[in-house]
Write an enzyme that holds these catalytic residues in place. Structure first.
Site, short mmCIF file in Angstrom:
data_model
loop_
_atom_site.label_atom_id
_atom_site.label_comp_id
_atom_site.label_asym_id
_atom_site.label_seq_id
_atom_site.Cartn_x
_atom_site.Cartn_y
_atom_site.Cartn_z
N GLY A 86 5.51 -46.52 76.84
CA GLY A 86 4.78 -45.90 75.75
C GLY A 86 5.74 -45.12 74.86
O GLY A 86 6.79 -44.65 75.34
N GLY A 99 4.06 -43.22 72.11
CA GLY A 99 3.11 -42.47 71.28
C GLY A 99 3.33 -40.98 71.49
O GLY A 99 4.38 -40.55 71.99
N ASN A 100 2.31 -40.23 71.15
CA ASN A 100 2.42 -38.78 71.22
C ASN A 100 2.79 -38.27 72.62
O ASN A 100 3.69 -37.44 72.77
CB ASN A 100 1.08 -38.20 70.75
CG ASN A 100 1.06 -36.71 70.82
OD1 ASN A 100 0.55 -36.16 71.79
ND2 ASN A 100 1.65 -36.06 69.86
N LYS A 107 -16.08 -38.78 76.80
CA LYS A 107 -15.10 -39.62 76.10
C LYS A 107 -15.82 -40.50 75.11
O LYS A 107 -17.01 -40.83 75.30
CB LYS A 107 -14.36 -40.50 77.12
CG LYS A 107 -13.07 -41.09 76.61
CD LYS A 107 -11.98 -40.05 76.45
CE LYS A 107 -10.71 -40.30 77.09
NZ LYS A 107 -9.77 -39.29 77.34
N1 GLU Z 1 -7.56 -37.22 74.97
C1 GLU Z 1 -6.91 -36.26 75.80
C2 GLU Z 1 -7.13 -36.56 77.26
O1 GLU Z 1 -7.34 -37.68 77.66
C3 GLU Z 1 -7.31 -34.84 75.41
C4 GLU Z 1 -8.75 -34.54 75.50
C5 GLU Z 1 -9.13 -33.21 74.86
O2 GLU Z 1 -8.27 -32.51 74.38
O3 GLU Z 1 -10.32 -32.94 74.86
O4 GLU Z 1 -7.00 -35.71 78.08
#
Ligand code: GLU
Length: 429
Positions: free
Chosen positions: A220, A222-223, A108
């Site tokens: 929320g 958002g997306n 991350k």
């Molecule tokens: N940010 C998204 C998550 O928390 C997707 C991560 C990704 O697609 O690598 O799962």
């Protein structure tokens, strides 16, 4: 929806992990390895702002574990970002990829910044600057980023362009969540929200509840939240309240319409960060309530789909009597204190790293398509996604039933077991 002072997501992720490590009798070496990211990068990103001044933004990338495959996970832009949040989220990514059984590890990234106050050019400079700092420590076979809180396909594309400029080649499999037509996958935008609702659909079947007879309250817009609502409505459910952050007031509000919110109309009065226009919502007949009332609504299903640390030891007490299912679209929305109460009240939990794994699963499909340089149609992507999410959900639920485990614990059992076994097979421990 901001962090409360003392809350540390990394402590929380570790305490969740320790509990399961203890109960499955994980050896001390593996515990130590999996309690922290294997690698992490801290860097400064200098940006010349539109007014000509330089500003330095702090960035992080944590690579928690890559025993099962390259690290995978989003990059967040958030004013309250901390390295401990990124560490926790990288750890949750490892469990997420393992529970849906895709050949990826966990990572991350984050930048301390507030895109609300940045022009597109300034955001582009942050994206490019981020990549310049880590271009040799990430890559299609080592660490693959994606969108997350307040980042989107355009940010990914700027990052890809910078990466490809540095490495002099085309590496579309290095980053996912790209726009369709530029190496992105159809269905990626819907994937997290839809994936959560595929698991909800299966949960309701098991509980013998018809989605048509249910109502929901969402935190929320958002997306993730928007596509949760879209598919939940298609199944016949009715969302009566949506809570989101108001950037102007620096407060959150819940927008309630007891006969059901109109998704299309709410979208038409929402900014790109998921902030709903209060004045227009009022004109359209929504009641406007304090944001934290999302949890007290008289509904069957709660969808925390915003940020971590929202269902706490305190707020969990306010959950209405009717609530039967909690669908964790966000990462880390419920604390261990809240878990104890949800478990005790027999509220069915679809835990975050299972529930919201649709996004990364579709990212994996995006990588596969980029590698083949052949792209599937949307129906094919979504049917593969449904299949993956549904089978992961049933594996977790079956284990939970068999061993009388709380759903989060069952998901952890499966995920930790897979990751520990990959580490063992490689001879790391
Ligand atoms: N940010 C998204 C998550 O928390 C997707 C991560 C990704 O697609 O690598 O799962």
């Amino acid at each position: 929806m901001s962090h409360s002072g003392a809350f540390n997501p990394f402590d929380m992720a570790r305490s969740q992990f320790d509990k399961i490590a203890e109960s499955i009798g994980l050896d001390a070496g593996t515990r130590e390895l999996l309690r922290s990211p294997m690698r992490e990068y801290h860097f400064s990103i200098p940006v010349r702002m539109d007014d000509g001044q330089f500003k330095v933004f702090k960035g992080f990338r944590c690579q928690h574990n890559d025993a099962r495959g390259p690290c995978k996970g989003g990059i967040r832009f958030h004013p309250q970002e901390t390295v401990d949040t990124v560490r926790a989220l990288s750890m949750w990514m490892t469990w997420k990829c393992a529970v849906v059984d895709i050949p990826l590890g966990g990572g991350k990234g984050g930048v301390i910044c507030d895109p609300h106050n940045l022009s597109p050019r300034e955001q582009e400079q942050i994206c490019r600057g981020f990549v310049r700092q880590i271009a040799y420590d990430v890559g299609p076979v080592t660490d693959v980023p994606a969108p997350d809180v307040m980042t989107n396909g355009q940010h990914m594309l700027w990052m890809m362009d910078e990466y490809e400029t540095i490495h002099r080649g085309r590496y579309p499999g290095w980053i996912t969540g790209k726009p369709v037509g530029m190496g992105g996958s159809l269905g990626r935008t819907q994937a997290t929200g839809y994936g959560a609702v595929y698991t909800l659909r299966e949960a309701l079947k098991g509980l013998k509840i018809d989605p048509k007879n249910t109502t929901g309250s969402v935190q929320g817009f958002g997306n993730v939240a928007q596509y949760c609502i879209e598919l939940y409505h298609k199944l016949g459910g009715k969302v009566i309240s949506v809570a989101c952050w108001d950037q102007h007031d620096k407060a959150s509000y819940a927008f309630r319409k007891k006969d059901g919110v109109d998704l299309g109309q709410l979208r038409s009065i929402t900014d790109r960060f998921g902030g709903i226009d209060k004045v227009k919502a009022k004109e359209a007949g929504y009641e406007i309530l304090p944001g934290d009332t999302w949890i007290e609504q008289d509904v069957d299903i709660l969808f925390p789909a915003a940020m971590e640390n929202q269902i706490t030891g305190e707020s969990v007490k306010k959950i209405g009597k009717k609530v039967k299912v909690v669908v964790e679209g966000a990462n880390g929305p419920s604390t261990p204190e809240a878990d104890a109460v949800l478990h005790e009240r027999k509220i069915f939990l679809i835990p975050d790293f299972l529930c919201n794994a649709g996004g990364v699963t579709c990212s994996y499909f995006e990588q596969v398509q980029c590698n083949m340089n052949y792209f599937w149609d949307e129906a094919e992507v979504l049917s593969k996604l449904d299949h993956k999410m549904t089978s992961a959900f049933h594996a977790v639920r079956e284990l939970a039933e068999k061993k009388k485990l709380y759903m989060r614990d069952a998901a952890y059992h499966i995920a930790i077991d897979r990751v520990a076994s990959a580490c063992r097979q490689r001879g790391w421990i």
